[in-house]
Write an enzyme that holds these catalytic residues in place. Structure first.
Site, PDB file in Angstrom:
ATOM      1  N   CYS A 176       9.830 -26.505 -16.140  1.00 26.28           N
ATOM      2  CA  CYS A 176       9.950 -26.322 -14.702  1.00 26.28           C
ATOM      3  C   CYS A 176      11.392 -25.952 -14.426  1.00 26.28           C
ATOM      4  O   CYS A 176      12.310 -26.687 -14.799  1.00 26.28           O
ATOM      5  CB  CYS A 176       9.578 -27.632 -14.009  1.00 26.28           C
ATOM      6  SG  CYS A 176       9.902 -27.639 -12.251  1.00 26.28           S
ATOM      7  N   ARG A 226       1.560 -17.443 -21.859  1.00 30.31           N
ATOM      8  CA  ARG A 226       1.815 -17.087 -20.463  1.00 30.31           C
ATOM      9  C   ARG A 226       2.690 -18.162 -19.780  1.00 30.31           C
ATOM     10  O   ARG A 226       3.880 -17.949 -19.549  1.00 30.31           O
ATOM     11  CB  ARG A 226       0.487 -16.891 -19.705  1.00 30.31           C
ATOM     12  CG  ARG A 226       0.620 -16.144 -18.382  1.00 30.31           C
ATOM     13  CD  ARG A 226       1.053 -16.966 -17.197  1.00 30.31           C
ATOM     14  NE  ARG A 226       0.159 -18.112 -16.981  1.00 30.31           N
ATOM     15  CZ  ARG A 226       0.451 -19.119 -16.177  1.00 30.31           C
ATOM     16  NH1 ARG A 226       1.598 -19.129 -15.501  1.00 30.31           N
ATOM     17  NH2 ARG A 226      -0.385 -20.147 -16.046  1.00 30.31           N
ATOM     18  N   ASN A 260       4.533 -27.835 -20.364  1.00 34.91           N
ATOM     19  CA  ASN A 260       3.131 -28.196 -20.385  1.00 34.91           C
ATOM     20  C   ASN A 260       2.887 -29.271 -21.448  1.00 34.91           C
ATOM     21  O   ASN A 260       3.653 -29.406 -22.406  1.00 34.91           O
ATOM     22  CB  ASN A 260       2.292 -26.968 -20.747  1.00 34.91           C
ATOM     23  CG  ASN A 260       2.147 -25.989 -19.611  1.00 34.91           C
ATOM     24  OD1 ASN A 260       1.094 -25.886 -19.017  1.00 34.91           O
ATOM     25  ND2 ASN A 260       3.201 -25.267 -19.298  1.00 34.91           N
ATOM     26  N   HIS A 304      -4.870 -28.889 -15.596  1.00 34.28           N
ATOM     27  CA  HIS A 304      -3.648 -28.262 -16.138  1.00 34.28           C
ATOM     28  C   HIS A 304      -2.492 -29.202 -15.814  1.00 34.28           C
ATOM     29  O   HIS A 304      -2.107 -29.337 -14.650  1.00 34.28           O
ATOM     30  CB  HIS A 304      -3.483 -26.898 -15.474  1.00 34.28           C
ATOM     31  CG  HIS A 304      -2.243 -26.148 -15.858  1.00 34.28           C
ATOM     32  ND1 HIS A 304      -2.277 -25.065 -16.712  1.00 34.28           N
ATOM     33  CD2 HIS A 304      -0.944 -26.301 -15.514  1.00 34.28           C
ATOM     34  CE1 HIS A 304      -1.040 -24.586 -16.872  1.00 34.28           C
ATOM     35  NE2 HIS A 304      -0.214 -25.328 -16.152  1.00 34.28           N
TER      36      HIS A 304
END
Lengths: 319, 319
Positions: free
Chosen positions: B251, B24, B260, B218
């Site tokens: 990003c 995701r 991530n 996260h």
């Protein structure tokens, strides 16, 4: 979920010295011969960016490390800059004699906690190195020089040749060199084996023996944990951390891997946490760009230069 | 040197869930359309490597994110794997209705603590999103479905649009959604602005409000602090951390930046610190290699795959 411990940030030092290792730990690992004039420009730019502790080279035989053959000249220039503590690495008594002749303010003596690494690197057992350090200390005292002696315990977290390094062996060697009256010790993760929990445990143990004489942590970013390891050391009050501009250094056993923690990245982390460094971040980035040019084609590393600072950060020049 | 605080490692959780976000948070940021069959292979391989919590997609309009248009199919496959908690991201009531119809075990609702980011991302103020979460919770209860609701507070550490995000606003929003009876909350550094001291401070504050309901951290590795931030959260007992295989995600505001935290890198750090994950490291690396193929040409990230584990590490399969 376990109980919340006391605030994890309470113990961060207010101010931290980022000690530049690029001219020694960095350049000894790259094939490119950086000209002396460029090294002098490097030292000047680093000083101008606020760096006040710089390892400028190593007094090893020039045949072994031609990249560092001009250490005496670079040191002589560094000694003209007021307030700069220029450090040289010294592997043995002969190197120490050169450092004393040059009136170096500080010499850093490597002592490998790994028996196998010590033999491979210096052809001496750790205890033979301790005996050499005793001779170096005596030579220093006899010379009347004020050169400070720091012993850097290398492979303190493990070794690519030997594997495990017992924490007790690190503590034993620290105690041995403190008994010889050296001025400071530091712990180095020479091959990038440390994790932050290991850093906490080992620094905690060594602090009990060395107290304020445990002067620095030296972390490689080989496996991506360099900054996490720095943070773990900071949490124990360690206020001096080694780093290399552009993250150079690296490990011959891990091609393609990052080298030392990048000076710019460490400085970003510290400034973000409101820890003072005295460093001008933009000037560090400008220096990085020059180094990348001097080392054209050599691998360089680091992260923050790619992304820039967060919008939220106000990094004061010479904070 | 400041006084030595209590052992910094005392509070690390014994076991941590690494929650896979690659399907995701990772895929929504890349242009490549990964075929449904490959996604199913990904979920199967991740499950085989020991992953038990996987965010399989997002119930957003397929026009907005064609990469995730097959979320229902991937979810249906994931639901055939015993013991796997498959999570879907849900941005609004309509998405929640799809998640409830699909009998998703868990839905993750993003709530941006940045007013500007919330408007840009969901065209709603944070308080409007809280109101939508109230409707979603009512819909869930009326449906009789057992779908758990986790609210992920995004931009909790700052925002590329707005800049600063006040910690008090994060706490206020956490309290608001806890008052609505959601099952869990998590804190996300959506744009990579956090440092470990910020993580310590904010998690400490939110733990006081949320306790065990603060379920996860996260972290993005945009500026190289991802793993240090994970470590700071672990020190507060946080036992669930999000990550993306191959460090995808990223990003849009920082081209070339890491995404991530990489699943493999986080797992390496945890295993090195003797924190159990249930994950098979070699299988994670094999999955990473497949993902790199599926995303041919897209930037991927991470460190440990390049260097391999330290010689000293014995990583038990399904530790």
């Amino acid at each position: 979920m376990q109980p919340t411990p006391p605030s994890a940030t309470a113990a961060l030092p207010r101010r931290v010295v980022v000690r530049e290792m690029g001219l020694r730990d960095g350049l000894q690992s790259v094939a490119t011969l950086v000209p002396t004039a460029a090294k002098i420009e490097w030292v000047r730019a680093a000083y101008d960016a606020g760096e006040r502790e710089i390892e400028v080279g190593s007094f090893v035989p020039p045949k072994l490390l031609p990249q560092l053959a001009d250490t005496a000249e670079v040191l002589a220039f560094a000694q003209t800059l007021p307030g700069l503590r220029a450090t040289v690495l010294v592997p043995n008594l002969k190197g120490a004699q050169r450092a004393l002749e040059a009136k170096a303010e500080m010499m850093l003596l490597p002592l490998s906690a790994s028996h196998a690494h010590s033999l491979a690197n210096l052809r001496k057992t750790p205890d033979d190195v301790v005996a050499e350090i005793a001779r170096i200390r005596a030579e220093r005292d006899a010379s009347g020089a004020k050169t400070r002696i720091e012993v850097g315990i290398s492979t303190a977290f493990g070794c690519t040749i030997q594997g495990e390094v017992a924490p007790g062996e690190v503590v034993r060697l620290v105690q041995a060199v403190l008994d010889l009256g050296v001025d400071a010790v530091s712990l180095a993760d020479t091959v990038g084996y440390a994790d932050p929990a290991m850093v906490s445990r080992l620094f905690e143990r060594v602090l009990k023996v060395a107290g304020d004489k445990l002067a620095a942590g030296h972390f490689h970013d080989t496996r991506g944990l360099g900054l996490a390891n720095c943070y773990a050391a900071l949490q124990l009050g360690i206020a001096r951390l080694d780093a290399c501009s552009a993250g150079i250094g690296g490990c011959p056993h891990a091609p393609g891997a990052s080298g030392n923690v990048a000076t710019e990245d460490l400085t970003y982390m510290l400034h973000s946490m409101s820890v003072e460094t005295g460093l001008d971040f933009d000037k560090l980035l400008a220096l990085r760009a020059k180094i990348v040019q001097w080392l054209a084609g050599e691998p360089t590393h680091g992260t923050i230069w790619k992304t820039g600072l967060p919008k939220t950060m106000k990094v004061a020049a010479h904070a």
